[in-house]
Write a protein that holds these residues in place. Sequence first.
Motif, PDB file in Angstrom:
ATOM      1  N   ASP A   1       0.730  -1.296  -0.008  1.00 28.86           N
ATOM      2  CA  ASP A   1      -0.053   0.225   0.276  1.00 28.86           C
ATOM      3  C   ASP A   1       0.837   1.307   0.048  1.00 28.86           C
ATOM      4  OD1 ASP A   1      -2.205  -1.662  -0.033  1.00 28.86           O
ATOM      5  OD2 ASP A   1      -2.461  -1.396   2.170  1.00 28.86           O
ATOM      6  N   LEU A   2       2.001   1.340   0.916  1.00 33.57           N
ATOM      7  CA  LEU A   2       2.988   2.548   0.772  1.00 33.57           C
ATOM      8  C   LEU A   2       3.503   2.677  -0.594  1.00 33.57           C
ATOM      9  CD1 LEU A   2       4.323   4.503   2.545  1.00 33.57           C
ATOM     10  CD2 LEU A   2       6.025   2.741   3.069  1.00 33.57           C
TER      11      LEU A   2
ATOM     12  N   ARG B   1       2.148   1.965  -3.453  1.00 31.64           N
ATOM     13  CA  ARG B   1       1.213   2.249  -4.277  1.00 31.64           C
ATOM     14  C   ARG B   1       0.788   4.076  -4.190  1.00 31.64           C
ATOM     15  NH1 ARG B   1      -2.845  -2.770  -3.209  1.00 31.64           N
ATOM     16  NH2 ARG B   1      -2.034  -3.992  -4.938  1.00 31.64           N
ATOM     17  N   GLU B   2       0.971   4.112  -2.636  1.00 29.03           N
ATOM     18  CA  GLU B   2       0.909   5.653  -2.422  1.00 29.03           C
ATOM     19  C   GLU B   2       2.037   6.537  -3.099  1.00 29.03           C
ATOM     20  OE1 GLU B   2       0.049   6.033   1.606  1.00 29.03           O
ATOM     21  OE2 GLU B   2      -1.439   4.878   1.710  1.00 29.03           O
ATOM     22  N   GLU B   3       3.428   5.942  -3.032  1.00 27.90           N
ATOM     23  CA  GLU B   3       4.280   6.789  -3.637  1.00 27.90           C
ATOM     24  C   GLU B   3       4.418   6.734  -4.767  1.00 27.90           C
ATOM     25  OE1 GLU B   3       7.560   4.565  -1.473  1.00 27.90           O
ATOM     26  OE2 GLU B   3       7.449   5.539   0.343  1.00 27.90           O
ATOM     27  N   THR B   4       3.761   6.031  -5.731  1.00 25.89           N
ATOM     28  CA  THR B   4       3.552   5.981  -6.985  1.00 25.89           C
ATOM     29  C   THR B   4       2.500   7.015  -7.715  1.00 25.89           C
ATOM     30  OG1 THR B   4       2.617   4.066  -7.108  1.00 25.89           O
ATOM     31  CG2 THR B   4       4.812   3.967  -7.517  1.00 25.89           C
ATOM     32  N   ARG B   5       1.695   7.449  -6.560  1.00 26.99           N
ATOM     33  CA  ARG B   5       0.597   8.239  -7.360  1.00 26.99           C
ATOM     34  C   ARG B   5       1.150   9.547  -7.577  1.00 26.99           C
ATOM     35  NH1 ARG B   5      -4.049   6.004  -2.881  1.00 26.99           N
ATOM     36  NH2 ARG B   5      -4.241   4.095  -3.978  1.00 26.99           N
TER      37      ARG B   5
END
Length: 770
Positions: A763-764, A766-770
Amino acid sequence: MAETGAPTREALRIVGHSPVHHDFEDKVEGSLLYAADWQLPGMLHGKVVRAQVPCARITAIDASAARAVPGVVAVLVAADVPWNQVVERASGGLAELAVAMPVLAADRVRYLGEPVALVAAVSAQAAEEAAELLQVDYEDVPGVFDTERALEPDAPLVHHEGNVLVTWTIARGDLDAGFAAADLVVEGEYRTQRVEHAYLEPEAGVGWMDTSGVVTLRVATQVIEHAATIAAILGLPTSRVRVISTYMGGGFGGKEDMTVEPYLALLVWRTRRPVRMVWDRQDSIMASTKRHPFTMRYRTGVRRDGGIVAQDVEIIGDAGAYPYLSARVLFAGCALASGPYRVPNVRHRASAVFTNNVPTSAFRGFGAMQVTFGYEQQMDRIAAELGLDPLVVRERNFLAKGDTLPTGERQDTAVAVGECLRRALEALGPPTPASGPGRRVGRGVAANMQPYGRTIWFHDQASCWISLEPDGSLLLRSGITDLGGGQAASLAQIASEVLGVPLREIGVHIGDSQLTPPAGGTFATRQLYMSGNAALAAARELRARLVPVAAELLGADPHELVFEDGMVRERDAGDGRGVRLAELAAACRRGGVDCSLLATWHAESGTFDPVAGQGASFPDYTFGAHAADVEVDTETGQVRVLRYAAAHDVGRAINPLRVEGQIQGGAYQGLGYALGEEVVTRDGQPSSTLLADYLLPYSADLPDVQAIVVESGEGKGPFGARGIGEPPIGNPAATIANAVAAATGVRVTRLPITPQRLLGAIDLAREETR
């Protein structure tokens, strides 16, 4: 003494094979007696009363209600212990604080479960009732439960001597110049957890006082030499205490320190009656020593081609409330922190820090396995940042024979780690496809190096007594203890190889502090190296005595004699003529030749300078590599190990079947460490003391481990053997972490790799690639 007509590598008949030994049969039949199986007439049942708070002063103890329970024979507190302290100098006093550990807490408790009293009663139920009625009044004092907090200047002191038991530094080269020359610096922090030994057989034993007044203990222990410490606690001469080891249902280091021994001895000494003590699983999980949690911070400088030019490593280990063997564990972590790789400019620093958690101590792998989780993830991260194959980066940096280690020593035996890695990957074959949508498969590898034998400034030694009996059979005596790995049987196999006595005609007597010669404890993968070499020396010296007598009987050249199948024959004699060992023994008696002897084998010795961070460390190392395919469900975080291969250079396999068993057992234990096992505590309180809540792996959870035995022939044990008891546990956590990273693109740097922790990392990312 020079060997006479000894077997060559090509001519070995017994070593290198897997005969059935007595312990195989006894275990399969269920006839082998473990420590808890022993019962004695009129025995009492012993119970340890443990502190129910992790950090407090003891203001009063009232034992009146406990003593009033029907059937209670004795209740002992600290004032009843003749010498109520043990000072463990695990480094040999080289660099650590001297901190006393009480046998029973007197005025202060420092961890939940610390022993405060002992009870002996005619039944286990009465002992349990009395333990519950013992009243201990506490005054809470501030505790410290985190190593980072314990290092702060205003942290509560666990001991007035300070919160840092020891700090080791190993340094070589010019670290600043090395980093200045690097094209890339990779940093990483890795954390490992506190885990339970979880052996099948809990801590147990019986004790009694014999007719000569000797306090005798028959216990599950890895170290019969604890007899000397027990004697000091009782205020007795060492000759008045006897420790007999049983065959163990697992030790893994958890029975290297004393467990039931001092408490049994005190109750026997006070009551003059036999006493039995068996810790239940809750006792064991709550209060027995654990594996050290490590926090490891790595900085690695590399060139563009992946070559390492500098590495700086900081390690903090949670020692818990008392020293035990933390100084030695942290030295192993410090010495091995760069693994099987060449690092010209290096600094390792490792500290053992006191907290008010349960003490930590020896556990299979002993510090060298935690750091594998750090340095092997560093290797994959270096490869990823440089866009190189992780295998190429490893091959480029692997140690070779003749290279210099961070301690300044020369690696003077074979380094077969590259061969191990290649063979492990070959065993896996082509990658396995994912089983469905949302699932990804990744392959990971991890190489390691693990020492065997004690740090060589201990000047270690082991003895073995051997005797050719009048009927041609052989008696062998050694203080070795057997944890289930066939330590005793290996000595018989070595002696059989040299003297030709069939295994069924060799009696092996082990683990008795008064009747067997000292061999040192079974720990640090030292027994094959130490007692194996002692048995080999004894057998060869006895053979040298026998050869001239046999040559005279046969009218043969002494150099052409062969000892096999209970006989001595001329080599390549076609008529089968020879002399039986019973006849040879009779001839020796007639000629005044002694057929029994005691041999003592001395390990390498040396010194280490803790200020310079250079000097002698361990006698030798075992090298290995593991490879695994895992499947990750990206929706649930579940990790399934699909295939697993483990290859280790054992130098020479004395018994290949047992070697494979050690490789498989170590790998499975390491997989449990990687994927689920953890003793979770909050402010010194364990969240559970039941195996029902401790995530041991089941056989159905894991695939078969393919054990690959590599034999370089360059070990320092008998016939070129290397130790294999500990090495296989080191690789699995890093292997799985690297495989999970290959499957998901995210890296879990804290153990265990649980579904929740993995999903959090996904999840972390994914957030960093948004």
